[in-house]
Design a protein around this motif. Structure first.
Motif, PDB file in Angstrom:
ATOM      1  N   LYS A  40       0.822  -1.215   0.000  1.00 50.16           N
ATOM      2  CA  LYS A  40       0.000   0.000   0.000  1.00 50.16           C
ATOM      3  C   LYS A  40       0.857   1.268   0.000  1.00 50.16           C
ATOM      4  O   LYS A  40       0.614   2.214   0.728  1.00 50.16           O
ATOM      5  N   ARG A  41       1.861   1.266  -0.872  1.00 50.53           N
ATOM      6  CA  ARG A  41       2.803   2.382  -0.911  1.00 50.53           C
ATOM      7  C   ARG A  41       2.133   3.662  -1.356  1.00 50.53           C
ATOM      8  O   ARG A  41       2.544   4.753  -0.977  1.00 50.53           O
ATOM      9  N   TYR A  42       1.085   3.544  -2.181  1.00 48.73           N
ATOM     10  CA  TYR A  42       0.456   4.739  -2.727  1.00 48.73           C
ATOM     11  C   TYR A  42      -0.858   5.071  -2.038  1.00 48.73           C
ATOM     12  O   TYR A  42      -1.684   5.795  -2.577  1.00 48.73           O
ATOM     13  N   SER A  43      -1.074   4.539  -0.849  1.00 47.48           N
ATOM     14  CA  SER A  43      -2.249   4.867  -0.056  1.00 47.48           C
ATOM     15  C   SER A  43      -1.826   5.737   1.109  1.00 47.48           C
ATOM     16  O   SER A  43      -0.792   5.509   1.727  1.00 47.48           O
ATOM     17  N   LEU A  44      -2.647   6.731   1.417  1.00 50.98           N
ATOM     18  CA  LEU A  44      -2.358   7.581   2.558  1.00 50.98           C
ATOM     19  C   LEU A  44      -2.457   6.793   3.850  1.00 50.98           C
ATOM     20  O   LEU A  44      -3.329   5.937   4.005  1.00 50.98           O
ATOM     21  N   GLY A 162      24.902  16.171  -7.723  1.00 46.79           N
ATOM     22  CA  GLY A 162      23.792  16.975  -8.213  1.00 46.79           C
ATOM     23  C   GLY A 162      22.656  16.143  -8.775  1.00 46.79           C
ATOM     24  O   GLY A 162      21.567  16.657  -9.037  1.00 46.79           O
ATOM     25  N   GLU A 163      22.895  14.848  -8.966  1.00 43.71           N
ATOM     26  CA  GLU A 163      21.852  13.958  -9.471  1.00 43.71           C
ATOM     27  C   GLU A 163      20.778  13.773  -8.406  1.00 43.71           C
ATOM     28  O   GLU A 163      21.058  13.704  -7.215  1.00 43.71           O
ATOM     29  N   VAL A 164      19.519  13.684  -8.851  1.00 45.77           N
ATOM     30  CA  VAL A 164      18.389  13.596  -7.933  1.00 45.77           C
ATOM     31  C   VAL A 164      17.807  12.178  -7.960  1.00 45.77           C
ATOM     32  O   VAL A 164      17.573  11.609  -9.024  1.00 45.77           O
ATOM     33  N   ASN A 165      17.574  11.632  -6.768  1.00 51.11           N
ATOM     34  CA  ASN A 165      16.898  10.339  -6.633  1.00 51.11           C
ATOM     35  C   ASN A 165      15.400  10.611  -6.506  1.00 51.11           C
ATOM     36  O   ASN A 165      14.865  10.762  -5.408  1.00 51.11           O
ATOM     37  N   PHE A 166      14.698  10.673  -7.650  1.00 47.44           N
ATOM     38  CA  PHE A 166      13.280  11.008  -7.628  1.00 47.44           C
ATOM     39  C   PHE A 166      12.429   9.880  -7.051  1.00 47.44           C
ATOM     40  O   PHE A 166      11.341  10.138  -6.526  1.00 47.44           O
ATOM     41  N   GLY A 167      12.908   8.649  -7.128  1.00 42.34           N
ATOM     42  CA  GLY A 167      12.175   7.546  -6.507  1.00 42.34           C
ATOM     43  C   GLY A 167      12.065   7.744  -5.005  1.00 42.34           C
ATOM     44  O   GLY A 167      10.993   7.585  -4.410  1.00 42.34           O
ATOM     45  N   LYS A 168      13.177   8.108  -4.382  1.00 46.15           N
ATOM     46  CA  LYS A 168      13.170   8.372  -2.940  1.00 46.15           C
ATOM     47  C   LYS A 168      12.353   9.623  -2.638  1.00 46.15           C
ATOM     48  O   LYS A 168      11.636   9.678  -1.630  1.00 46.15           O
ATOM     49  N   ALA A 169      12.446  10.634  -3.495  1.00 41.91           N
ATOM     50  CA  ALA A 169      11.682  11.865  -3.279  1.00 41.91           C
ATOM     51  C   ALA A 169      10.189  11.576  -3.269  1.00 41.91           C
ATOM     52  O   ALA A 169       9.435  12.140  -2.462  1.00 41.91           O
ATOM     53  N   GLU A 170       9.747  10.680  -4.151  1.00 41.71           N
ATOM     54  CA  GLU A 170       8.330  10.328  -4.187  1.00 41.71           C
ATOM     55  C   GLU A 170       7.914   9.560  -2.933  1.00 41.71           C
ATOM     56  O   GLU A 170       6.845   9.789  -2.379  1.00 41.71           O
ATOM     57  N   SER A 171       8.776   8.649  -2.470  1.00 43.95           N
ATOM     58  CA  SER A 171       8.425   7.864  -1.279  1.00 43.95           C
ATOM     59  C   SER A 171       8.452   8.721  -0.016  1.00 43.95           C
ATOM     60  O   SER A 171       7.743   8.438   0.946  1.00 43.95           O
ATOM     61  N   ASP A 172       9.257   9.788  -0.013  1.00 43.97           N
ATOM     62  CA  ASP A 172       9.342  10.688   1.148  1.00 43.97           C
ATOM     63  C   ASP A 172       8.269  11.769   1.143  1.00 43.97           C
ATOM     64  O   ASP A 172       8.077  12.454   2.151  1.00 43.97           O
ATOM     65  N   LEU A 173       7.586  11.932   0.017  1.00 42.18           N
ATOM     66  CA  LEU A 173       6.728  13.099  -0.171  1.00 42.18           C
ATOM     67  C   LEU A 173       5.610  13.194   0.861  1.00 42.18           C
ATOM     68  O   LEU A 173       5.407  14.251   1.480  1.00 42.18           O
ATOM     69  N   GLU A 174       4.878  12.110   1.057  1.00 45.19           N
ATOM     70  CA  GLU A 174       3.749  12.156   1.993  1.00 45.19           C
ATOM     71  C   GLU A 174       4.219  12.563   3.383  1.00 45.19           C
ATOM     72  O   GLU A 174       3.589  13.398   4.049  1.00 45.19           O
ATOM     73  N   TYR A 175       5.339  11.992   3.826  1.00 45.98           N
ATOM     74  CA  TYR A 175       5.847  12.331   5.151  1.00 45.98           C
ATOM     75  C   TYR A 175       6.187  13.814   5.244  1.00 45.98           C
ATOM     76  O   TYR A 175       5.844  14.483   6.224  1.00 45.98           O
ATOM     77  N   LYS A 176       6.867  14.355   4.217  1.00 44.75           N
ATOM     78  CA  LYS A 176       7.256  15.765   4.250  1.00 44.75           C
ATOM     79  C   LYS A 176       6.034  16.678   4.266  1.00 44.75           C
ATOM     80  O   LYS A 176       5.999  17.676   4.996  1.00 44.75           O
ATOM     81  N   LEU A 177       5.021  16.347   3.472  1.00 45.93           N
ATOM     82  CA  LEU A 177       3.816  17.166   3.430  1.00 45.93           C
ATOM     83  C   LEU A 177       3.060  17.107   4.751  1.00 45.93           C
ATOM     84  O   LEU A 177       2.706  18.138   5.331  1.00 45.93           O
ATOM     85  N   VAL A 178       2.825  15.891   5.234  1.00 48.53           N
ATOM     86  CA  VAL A 178       1.968  15.722   6.411  1.00 48.53           C
ATOM     87  C   VAL A 178       2.657  16.182   7.686  1.00 48.53           C
ATOM     88  O   VAL A 178       2.026  16.782   8.558  1.00 48.53           O
TER      89      VAL A 178
END
Length: 497
Positions: A40-44, A162-178
């Motif tokens: 359930k990675r994409y569920s809140l 300078g390279e960005v790990n967007f996979g990790k950024a997506e998995s961290d997103l909910e935590y950063k927002l909430v």
């Protein structure tokens, strides 16, 4: 006959068109996404839903990542939009958001410069021969009542190159927002106490980003038990955090922790059972030492044991090793089996948005049956890991030049390294009062009835135990400590708290 058939087809076509229009209207008003992943990675999470529901005033999220970018960035933009839309399902009219392109707003660019919010340059191919440069502002601003907070949406996801790990950024997103929503919306944060008095790590000895995150999210205090002998731990403390103790706990200190826990308290333990004085730069060999923390009887009573061993894992971190070369010192990276990398996790809120964890000089945990206490294993090493017990002589050069054969590791794991315990714990002092407690001058002033858990009201408590004292410490890069925790260690710890 043919005309009737054509009429029927027209009616069907009109119905289909009508259904499509209806669904589009419905989709414009309601949002839902199906999450077919097992974890359930994409569920809140329930915490995220509740945070959005409990907003008492309007909150506006301004995302400064608008504009035309390459596919990876566009995908990240869509992930941001989708996540906020799902939060809006629970926040309703009180949660609004907007996407802004700062490159078209000189005043906004001036604000960014003043706040030292630096963009990342991005190359965009405009034709077969031309490449344009554009700045990517990876920030969001949250406004709630009279408060505002900026958030770096790529924090911890940008490599030194300078390279960005967007996979990790997506998995961290909910935590950063909430976590930002919770921080702004809370009237008063919970009370977190960083315990001291037994050689524990201080706030300035853990990673900068973890310390900052805790301070921004909660009311953080430190309490030195040695400097305050006999002083009881207040039940108003939400979580006690114990980071890497190196000196024994007195019976009195254990008693206070025990009573706090069985009255419904919460404790986060980061405990290493062996001292490994090896820095991989200067000191290349060491004899490990077993720590005597005087906690074994208490841990056994609660239903677990941290063993006096070290785990070696084939799935391990590469560590930098400094070597003298013909033209000066150089750094090489070698796999270090004492630094397990964890990739597999149980289904627990503590593992939410966690993909990789780093352990260093960690020990294995055993569990025992304990009535009224639920145990959940939240972290284990790989199946190809083994334990080495007791004191160990570790020679860096020997391990790197002649590592143990892989067959010694196959099928010897996994080993428990993280444990969640929930329920009504049995006091280690039930039926007995230690002489040290009775002789304590402050203890004598307390009513006799307070001694012994059988006379005390009990309530469900919680503990998280991690058998790695360095779990909250940053990793060195070319001999310099990074301000950030490696991998998802910070997310794991904040989830635990």
């Amino acid at each position: 006959m043919a005309e009737s058939k054509h009429k029927q087809l027209r009616v069907q076509a009109l119905l289909i068109i009508g259904l499509i229009i209806f669904l589009n209207l419905l989709a414009s008003r309601y949002f839902y996404r199906w999450d077919l992943t097992k974890e359930k990675r994409y569920s809140l999470s329930e915490v995220s839903k509740q945070t959005a529901k409990e907003l008492e005033a309007p909150m506006l999220i301004s995302i400064y990542l608008d504009g035309d970018f390459p596919p990876l960035i566009r995908k990240f933009q869509e992930t941001i939009r989708t996540t906020i839309l799902e939060l809006k399902q629970y926040g309703g009219a009180k949660l609004e958001f907007e996407f802004i392109d700062p490159s078209k707003n000189p005043e906004l660019l001036k604000t960014f410069r003043e706040r030292n919010l630096t963009p990342i340059p991005v190359s965009i191919r405009t034709s077969a021969t031309d490449v344009a440069r554009k700045e990517m502002f990876h920030y969001a601003k949250f406004r709630y009542r009279d408060r505002e907070q900026y958030v770096d949406l790529l924090k911890g996801c940008v490599f030194p190159s300078g390279e960005v790990n967007f996979g990790k950024a997506e998995s961290d997103l909910e935590y950063k927002l909430v976590s930002t929503m919770r921080n702004l919306a809370k009237e008063e944060g919970g009370v977190i106490v960083l315990l001291g008095g037994h050689g524990e790590k201080r706030l300035d000895q853990i990673s900068f980003d973890l310390g900052t995150e805790i301070q921004n999210s909660y009311n953080l205090f430190t309490f030195d038990m040695k400097a305050n002998p006999g002083k009881s731990l207040s039940p108003d403390i939400d979580v006690i955090v114990i980071l890497d103790p190196t000196e024994p706990f007195s019976e009195r200190d254990k008693y206070e922790l025990d009573q706090y826990l069985i009255r419904g308290g919460n404790i986060l333990w980061l405990v290493g059972q062996e001292t490994v004085d090896l820095d991989l730069y200067q000191k290349r060999a060491t004899l490990t030492d077993l720590r005597e923390l005087n906690l074994d009887d208490m841990f056994n009573r609660y239903g677990f044991k941290i063993n006096y061993d070290l785990i070696q894992d084939i799935n391990c971190e590469k560590t930098e090793v400094f070597r003298e070369g013909p033209s000066g010192g150089i750094f090489d990276a070698y796999p270090w089996i004492f630094y397990p990398l964890i990739y597999s996790f149980s289904e627990s809120p503590i593992n939410r948005n966690v993909e990789t964890l780093l352990l260093r000089n960690t020990s294995s945990i055993d569990t025992f049956a304990q009535e009224n206490v639920k145990k959940t294993v939240i972290m284990t090493t790989s199946p190809n890991s083994r334990t080495v017990e007791g004191k160990q002589f570790i020679d860096l050069n020997q391990y790197l030049m002649d590592p143990p054969p892989e067959q010694l590791f196959i099928g010897k794991g996994p080993h428990i390294t993280g444990l969640l315990l929930e329920g009504q714990f049995n006091s280690v002092f039930t039926g007995r009062v230690s002489e040290e407690i009775l002789l304590d001058s402050l203890a004598k002033e307390m009513p006799t009835a307070t001694f012994g858990a059988q006379n005390n009201p009990i309530a469900p408590g919680k503990m998280v135990v991690i058998s790695d004292g360095d779990f909250a410490s940053s990793k060195s890069n070319r001999g310099q400590a990074s301000p950030y925790l490696p991998y998802d260690n910070k997310t794991f710890l904040m989830n635990a708290i």
